[in-house]
Design an enzyme around this catalytic site. Structure first.
Site, PDB file in Angstrom:
ATOM      1  N   ARG A 159      -7.821   4.782   3.516  1.00 23.95           N
ATOM      2  CA  ARG A 159      -9.113   4.161   3.304  1.00 23.95           C
ATOM      3  C   ARG A 159      -9.028   2.655   3.010  1.00 23.95           C
ATOM      4  NH1 ARG A 159     -13.348   7.801   0.786  1.00 23.95           N
ATOM      5  NH2 ARG A 159     -11.580   9.172   1.095  1.00 23.95           N
ATOM      6  N   THR A 160      -8.169   2.302   2.085  1.00 29.30           N
ATOM      7  CA  THR A 160      -8.057   0.886   1.738  1.00 29.30           C
ATOM      8  C   THR A 160      -7.559   0.089   2.949  1.00 29.30           C
ATOM      9  OG1 THR A 160      -7.552   1.499  -0.529  1.00 29.30           O
ATOM     10  CG2 THR A 160      -7.052  -0.749   0.091  1.00 29.30           C
ATOM     11  N   LYS A 205      16.381  -0.128   4.990  1.00 30.42           N
ATOM     12  CA  LYS A 205      17.740  -0.652   5.165  1.00 30.42           C
ATOM     13  C   LYS A 205      18.198  -1.414   3.925  1.00 30.42           C
ATOM     14  CE  LYS A 205      16.813  -1.328  10.077  1.00 30.42           C
ATOM     15  NZ  LYS A 205      16.060  -2.362  10.805  1.00 30.42           N
ATOM     16  N   HIS A 210      -6.084  -2.148  -9.144  1.00 34.40           N
ATOM     17  CA  HIS A 210      -6.672  -1.993  -7.816  1.00 34.40           C
ATOM     18  C   HIS A 210      -7.946  -2.842  -7.809  1.00 34.40           C
ATOM     19  CE1 HIS A 210      -7.514  -0.508  -3.977  1.00 34.40           C
ATOM     20  NE2 HIS A 210      -7.886   0.720  -4.238  1.00 34.40           N
ATOM     21  N   ARG A 245      -0.035  -2.805  -0.616  1.00 33.60           N
ATOM     22  CA  ARG A 245      -0.114  -1.601  -1.456  1.00 33.60           C
ATOM     23  C   ARG A 245       1.309  -1.146  -1.668  1.00 33.60           C
ATOM     24  NH1 ARG A 245      -3.429   3.510  -2.608  1.00 33.60           N
ATOM     25  NH2 ARG A 245      -5.037   1.949  -2.418  1.00 33.60           N
TER      26      ARG A 245
END
Ligand SMILES: Nc1ncnc2c1ncn2[C@@H]1O[C@H](COP(=O)(O)OP(=O)(O)OP(=O)(O)O)[C@@H](O)[C@H]1O
Ligand SMILES: [Mg+2]
Ligand SMILES: [Zn+2]
Lengths: 308, 149
Positions: free
Chosen positions: A54-55, A83, A132, A104
């Protein structure tokens, strides 16, 4: 004159009251005016070290509706992190490919580290349990819209106040506007001391209670959050809590509440809000969800300097 | 020479007004076990200001700024006395800095500073009692959470 050009949007603690109001004003304009091409030629890098459909989609939509372009990833499988590349190295390299980063991450504070490492603006799209902020602007925008203003409201926070980061940052933000706060949660999910300390230092009046009916009649806004099963080590405890904190039309009919009470929820819901609530005058959570686009358009456009 | 509860030193440093319970934490910060000069430790001495205090006297030692900063976090009332020719020639109270780098570890296991190669960093939000906020995860730590590294 307020300018957010080149500002990182990491934590609601970094944003002043004036900046909040400025962002909400422009969001309103964005919502009214629809698409444009003010971000033509700009590239957003959506770096999702932890998946969040959603974000990510809402930032992508917002960027494209303003004429910009989007690159990025949403799983670790294809990145250099697997890696062993450090986050700082990764973002310093990606900085050369884009004009703005939305990040995020599963580690708390990863956005701050990114912002400290690069010179282009960084927006925190959620990092671990901490912050957030873009959700908070969406919440504020909705509250302002349905209440006509933000000053002197009584706001209840219901549910998981221990881990619910959206409640924490909304509480911080509302402390700028003389809000009286009611934290309604089971004892095991009370709001952490850190946040109460911060609120005390901002002279906020707050109350901690265990049940909604103790305080329901006082509230202008009820901010509900998900109670996540994973948070409980004891499933019996979860079942107990889940039942008590479930809202429905029936529960609302029984409660003593103001006629113009509005209920928000950052969504997705699990079963803390019954669908019977959706058609009541209290429910504004879908409206809240739709505000995600104009608010994110505003954040992108202002920090990129396309709106001054 | 004056008579002291803990005996005198000629040249060195006296850390006084340490709250008793913090005495050995201060000793640890200074890595006293690794010092080969005379070290005198007084513990649970009576004190007008603190009720009960500790005192550490180290021959031949001058504290670094980092050591003073560390001490300030666990013994905010401590005073540092610099001794020359058996006399106090300089005296200052430790001061908690406004921000702290390097020598503290964030107590949040999910904090980025515990997973990536970055220097930890904290903002002091209250000095007495001490409360600090992690620059990265923004969690608050108090006296009991503070782990010096
Ligand atoms: N030559 C010395 N050797 C060891 N300790 C000393 C020496 N001179 C002073 N001290 C100690 O250093 C501390 C400070 O000494 P000072 O003479 O300034 O005492 P004070 O007037 O009690 O000061 P304060 O107000 O800091 O307690 C005292 O604890 C004292 O015992
Ligand atoms: Mg004395
Ligand atoms: Zn931290």
């Amino acid at each position: 004159m307020i300018s957010l050009k080149n500002k990182d949007i990491i934590s609601i603690l970094d944003v002043t009251k004036e900046e909040i109001l400025y962002i909400l004003d422009i969001s309103k304009r964005m919502e009214e005016e629809g698409s444009s091409d003010i971000l033509k030629g700009k590239v957003l890098a959506n770096l999702f070290f932890e998946p969040s459909t959603r974000t990510r989609l809402s930032f992508e939509t917002a960027m494209k509706r303003l004429g910009g372009q989007v690159v990025g990833f949403d799983e670790l499988g294809t990145t250099s992190t697997v890696k062993g590349e450090s986050l700082r190295d990764s973002v310093k390299i990606i900085e050369g490919y884009c004009d703005i980063i939305v990040l995020r991450h599963f580690l708390e504070g990863a956005s701050r580290l990114t912002a400290d490492s690069v010179s282009i603006p960084v927006i925190n799209g959620g990092d671990g349990a901490s912050q957030h902020p873009t959700q908070t602007f969406v919440d504020l925008y909705t509250i302002k819209k349905v209440k006509g203003g933000l000053e002197n409201l009584s706001i209840g926070f219901l549910g998981d106040l221990k881990y619910g980061r959206t409640s924490h940052s909304l509480a911080y933000a509302m402390s700028n506007f003389g809000a009286e706060m009611y934290f309604i949660s089971p004892p095991s999910l009370r709001i952490p001391k850190d946040y109460l300390e911060e609120l005390e230092s901002r002279n906020v009046t707050y109350h901690e209670v265990e049940s909604l009916d103790e305080v329901s009649s006082k509230l202008d806004i009820l901010y509900c959050t998900r109670i996540q099963k994973e948070r409980f080590s004891d499933p019996v405890e979860y079942e107990k809590v889940r039942g008590v904190y479930k809202l429905s039309k029936f529960v609302m009919d029984e409660l003593d509440v103001k006629d113009d009470l509005k209920i928000l929820h950052p969504l997705p819901r699990v079963d803390e809000m019954d669908e019977s609530l959706d058609d009541t005058s209290y429910a504004v959570y879908f409206q809240q969800a739709h505000s995600g686009i104009p608010v994110r358009e505003t954040l992108l456009a202002t920090v990129l300097g396309a709106i001054q | 020479m004056k008579k002291y509860e803990v005996s005198a030193i000629k040249e060195g440093t006296v850390i006084d007004q340490i709250a008793s319970r913090s005495t050995f934490k201060v000793a640890n910060i200074l890595n006293i076990q690794g010092i080969d000069q005379v070290v005198l430790i007084g513990y649970n001495l009576s004190s007008k200001k603190l009720g009960s205090k500790g005192i550490i006297k180290i021959e031949g030692k001058l504290l670094t700024q980092e050591e003073v900063n560390k001490i300030s976090l666990i013994a905010p009332d401590a005073t540092v006395n610099i001794i020359k020719d058996s006399e106090v020639v300089e005296k200052f109270k430790v001061a908690i800095p406004d921000s702290i780098e390097e020598f503290l570890k964030c107590f949040n296991p999910n904090c980025v500073s515990n997973h990536q190669n970055v220097q930890s960093r904290f903002h002091v939000i209250n000095k007495n009692p001490i409360r600090i906020r992690c620059h990265y995860c923004e969690r608050h730590m108090g006296e009991d959470d503070i782990e010096l590294v």
